[in-house]
Design an enzyme around this catalytic site. Structure first.
Site, PDB file in Angstrom:
ATOM      1  CE  LYS A  14      43.005  47.437  35.972  1.00 49.99           C
ATOM      2  NZ  LYS A  14      43.424  47.711  34.592  1.00 49.99           N
ATOM      3  CE1 TYR A  62      39.858  48.507  37.629  1.00 49.68           C
ATOM      4  CE2 TYR A  62      40.930  48.942  39.725  1.00 49.68           C
ATOM      5  CZ  TYR A  62      40.811  49.173  38.373  1.00 49.68           C
ATOM      6  OH  TYR A  62      41.664  50.055  37.755  1.00 49.68           O
TER       7      TYR A  62
END
Length: 260
Positions: free
Chosen positions: A167, A163
């Site tokens: 990002k 994740y």
């Protein structure tokens, strides 16, 4: 669609729940505002469809799958046909349902997170660009809902390697949009929405033994919109904004602008 004075037209991806739904709900109440609310499966977006029934002139539900070129192009065609303008795009759709270190995270999890969290906003931008630059506002805005864990300088991951990497990548691409589209006047921003009490945020909180994430949806939405409302390229573009300055807990960040 009955004649009405339109002030601002938004497109929000991942609008069927969480932050996307919260943004849609708040914006729907603003006079003259039209929100195109993207959902991967509109037929099952119960709350979003109910909101569209309540605000039929303000909310239009669209099929929008993160990373799908076909869905994104079709959505833009529908927007152009319905209102003929697009002023603000909020790339909110994301996934974050896997927690694991770099050492233990399977490759397919990295691919899944990059396809949705990184390539999703890229595909969206490619589809909306031609309509966005025609915005009568003169200040077209492409906003990515990112996360502080995507800051390579802060070095936060909270055990979510896939994740956080996805990002960080989308942050970099947001900065590229800012640089490459100066002549278009596009405002390109990334916004950290806080650790929000949504399904995704609460999943992360539970992995750390917390009951729920500490930031309410209302607080997050208000903070996000504070960086979108009235934004100008000179003031906002090319920066990674914090939804609000907070301090006192290990998850808080007491900075308005985060390092990339």
């Amino acid at each position: 669609m009955p004649a009405l004075t339109i002030s601002t037209v938004y497109l929000i991806s991942g609008a069927n729940r969480g932050i996307g739904f919260g943004l849609t709900e708040v914006l729907a109440k603003r006079p003259g505002t039209v929100v195109f609310a993207g959902a991967r499966d509109p037929t099952n977006a119960t709350a979003l469809n109910a909101l569209a029934e309540k605000y039929p002139h303000s909310v239009h539900v669209l099929k929008l799958t993160s990373g799908s070129t076909e869905d994104n192009k079709s959505a833009v065609v529908e927007i152009e046909k319905t209102v003929g303008q697009l002023d603000v795009v909020i790339a909110n759709a994301a996934t974050g349902g896997y927690y694991g270190s770099l050492l233990t995270t399977p490759g397919e999890e990295f691919l899944n997170h990059f396809n949705i969290n990184t390539l999703g906003p890229v595909t969206l931008f490619q589809a909306v660009h031609s309509l966005l630059i025609k915005s009568p506002s003169g200040a077209p805005h492409f906003c990515v809902i990112s996360s502080a864990v995507g800051s390579t300088e802060l070095g936060l991951s909270f055990g979510a390697a896939a994740y956080s990497a996805s990002k960080a990548a989308v942050n970099h691409l947001t900065k590229i949009i800012h640089t490459e589209h100066e002549a278009d006047g596009i405002i390109a921003t990334a916004i950290h929405p806080g650790w929000v009490a949504t399904d995704m945020g609460n999943f992360g909180a539970s992995s750390l033994g917390m009951t729920e994430a500490p930031v309410t949806l209302a607080e997050s939405v208000a903070g996000i919109l504070s960086h979108i409302d009235g934004a100008t390229r000179s003031e906002k573009s090319g920066k990674f904004w914090n939804f609000a300055r907070t301090s006192g807990n290990f998850w808080d960040i007491n900075e308005s602008v985060l390092p990339w």
